[in-house]
Design an enzyme around this catalytic site. Structure first.
Site, PDB file in Angstrom:
ATOM      1  N   LYS A  15       6.947  21.974   2.689  1.00 31.47           N
ATOM      2  CA  LYS A  15       6.276  22.008   1.387  1.00 31.47           C
ATOM      3  C   LYS A  15       6.568  20.749   0.567  1.00 31.47           C
ATOM      4  O   LYS A  15       5.645  20.158  -0.007  1.00 31.47           O
ATOM      5  CB  LYS A  15       6.774  23.249   0.635  1.00 31.47           C
ATOM      6  CG  LYS A  15       5.962  23.656  -0.541  1.00 31.47           C
ATOM      7  CD  LYS A  15       6.257  25.108  -0.897  1.00 31.47           C
ATOM      8  CE  LYS A  15       7.738  25.394  -1.009  1.00 31.47           C
ATOM      9  NZ  LYS A  15       8.280  25.157  -2.355  1.00 31.47           N
ATOM     10  N   ARG A  90       5.624  32.947  -8.885  1.00 31.42           N
ATOM     11  CA  ARG A  90       6.494  33.626  -7.941  1.00 31.42           C
ATOM     12  C   ARG A  90       6.159  35.111  -7.845  1.00 31.42           C
ATOM     13  O   ARG A  90       6.567  35.779  -6.899  1.00 31.42           O
ATOM     14  CB  ARG A  90       7.941  33.429  -8.413  1.00 31.42           C
ATOM     15  CG  ARG A  90       9.012  33.460  -7.356  1.00 31.42           C
ATOM     16  CD  ARG A  90      10.380  33.522  -8.012  1.00 31.42           C
ATOM     17  NE  ARG A  90      10.458  34.701  -8.869  1.00 31.42           N
ATOM     18  CZ  ARG A  90      10.823  34.676 -10.149  1.00 31.42           C
ATOM     19  NH1 ARG A  90      11.171  33.569 -10.723  1.00 31.42           N
ATOM     20  NH2 ARG A  90      10.839  35.793 -10.852  1.00 31.42           N
ATOM     21  N   ARG A 129      19.585  21.577  10.886  1.00 31.70           N
ATOM     22  CA  ARG A 129      19.992  20.603   9.853  1.00 31.70           C
ATOM     23  C   ARG A 129      21.505  20.447   9.821  1.00 31.70           C
ATOM     24  O   ARG A 129      22.241  21.419   9.951  1.00 31.70           O
ATOM     25  CB  ARG A 129      19.559  21.104   8.460  1.00 31.70           C
ATOM     26  CG  ARG A 129      18.088  21.032   8.192  1.00 31.70           C
ATOM     27  CD  ARG A 129      17.835  21.601   6.811  1.00 31.70           C
ATOM     28  NE  ARG A 129      16.421  21.734   6.512  1.00 31.70           N
ATOM     29  CZ  ARG A 129      15.940  22.491   5.519  1.00 31.70           C
ATOM     30  NH1 ARG A 129      16.774  23.180   4.749  1.00 31.70           N
ATOM     31  NH2 ARG A 129      14.650  22.550   5.307  1.00 31.70           N
ATOM     32  N   ARG A 160      25.197  23.636   6.348  1.00 34.48           N
ATOM     33  CA  ARG A 160      25.280  24.454   5.124  1.00 34.48           C
ATOM     34  C   ARG A 160      25.236  25.926   5.526  1.00 34.48           C
ATOM     35  O   ARG A 160      24.522  26.311   6.438  1.00 34.48           O
ATOM     36  CB  ARG A 160      24.105  24.145   4.201  1.00 34.48           C
ATOM     37  CG  ARG A 160      24.212  22.832   3.469  1.00 34.48           C
ATOM     38  CD  ARG A 160      22.943  22.569   2.666  1.00 34.48           C
ATOM     39  NE  ARG A 160      22.533  23.755   1.925  1.00 34.48           N
ATOM     40  CZ  ARG A 160      21.271  24.034   1.562  1.00 34.48           C
ATOM     41  NH1 ARG A 160      20.295  23.221   1.891  1.00 34.48           N
ATOM     42  NH2 ARG A 160      20.980  25.113   0.894  1.00 34.48           N
ATOM     43  N   ARG A 171      16.565  34.594   4.672  1.00 36.80           N
ATOM     44  CA  ARG A 171      15.790  33.837   3.674  1.00 36.80           C
ATOM     45  C   ARG A 171      14.297  33.928   3.965  1.00 36.80           C
ATOM     46  O   ARG A 171      13.483  34.079   3.051  1.00 36.80           O
ATOM     47  CB  ARG A 171      16.205  32.357   3.690  1.00 36.80           C
ATOM     48  CG  ARG A 171      17.472  32.045   2.929  1.00 36.80           C
ATOM     49  CD  ARG A 171      18.016  30.680   3.291  1.00 36.80           C
ATOM     50  NE  ARG A 171      17.224  29.570   2.762  1.00 36.80           N
ATOM     51  CZ  ARG A 171      17.364  28.302   3.163  1.00 36.80           C
ATOM     52  NH1 ARG A 171      18.247  27.989   4.093  1.00 36.80           N
ATOM     53  NH2 ARG A 171      16.632  27.351   2.643  1.00 36.80           N
TER      54      ARG A 171
END
Ligand SMILES: [Zn+2]
Length: 217
Positions: A15, A90, A129, A160, A171
């Site tokens: 995005k 949202r 990542r 992370r 998520r």
């Protein structure tokens, strides 16, 4: 051509990259609610303090405050320019309030773009990542010869907590659940463009442009 877009995409869907490309191509302003919150905390004392108190407590900022900030931004900054909203609306009530604000300004959305990427690919993109604890450089394991070492300073790379595979799956589930009613809302209004978000950023951007083309005509 003034373009007014809302951009949806799961974590890892690209995005941010597409928002930058759209912003350049159309000369529109890219606005995320995160930016609006940070700006409010910097500038507008009373509203900013409220935003800060919710965020510090780990709560979502309530719709009323979000809508106030969006309204101010539209009136003070965006005016008659194009925009790309990212991370907003949202909720369906936010989307309804947003369309009322736009109507009062004699504006309407050009389209709502949803970047669609299958879950397996999103999990691979995010869980690969890595970040260097020393120089803060970001990497993806697919592009590293030695997958555990920073090529700049040879520190051991870290992942992370949020990016660990099981956290990513949670998520993504949360995102899908939250976004579904909004996608349905905009589908009914004939504004939703679902774009395949797999492949290179340029390929995805070309898909977006070709889907936007008929909207202009
Ligand atoms: Zn490093």
């Amino acid at each position: 051509m003034v373009i007014r877009l809302v951009l949806f995409g799961a974590p890892g869907a690209g995005k941010g990259t597409q928002a930058v490309l759209l912003e350049k191509h159309f000369g529109a302003l890219h606005i995320s609610t995160g930016d609006l919150f940070r700006k409010a905390m910097k500038e507008k004392a009373a509203l900013g303090d409220q935003v800060r108190s919710y965020m510090d407590a780990g709560y979502l900022v309530p719709d009323e405050i979000v809508m106030n900030l969006v309204h101010q931004e539209l009136v003070d900054v965006i005016k008659d320019n194009g925009f790309i909203f990212d991370g907003f609306p949202r909720t369906v009530p936010q989307a309804e309030a947003f369309s009322q604000i736009l109507a009062k300004m004699n504006q309407s959305l050009t389209a709502v773009i949803s970047l669609e990427v299958e879950q397996g690919l999103l999990v691979r993109r995010i869980s690969g990542r890595r970040v260097c604890p020393k120089c803060a450089a970001l990497y993806h394991v697919d592009t590293l010869i030695n997958k555990e070492i920073c090529p700049i300073d040879h520190s051991t790379l870290e992942q992370r907590k949020d990016d660990a595979e099981d956290a990513v799956e949670t998520r993504l589930k949360t995102f899908a659940l939250q976004t579904l009613p909004l996608k349905e809302y905009y589908q009914e209004k004939n504004l939703l463009l679902q774009i395949d978000g797999s492949g290179s950023p340029d390929a995805v951007f070309a898909r977006i442009l070709s889907r936007l083309q008929p909207v202009f005509n």
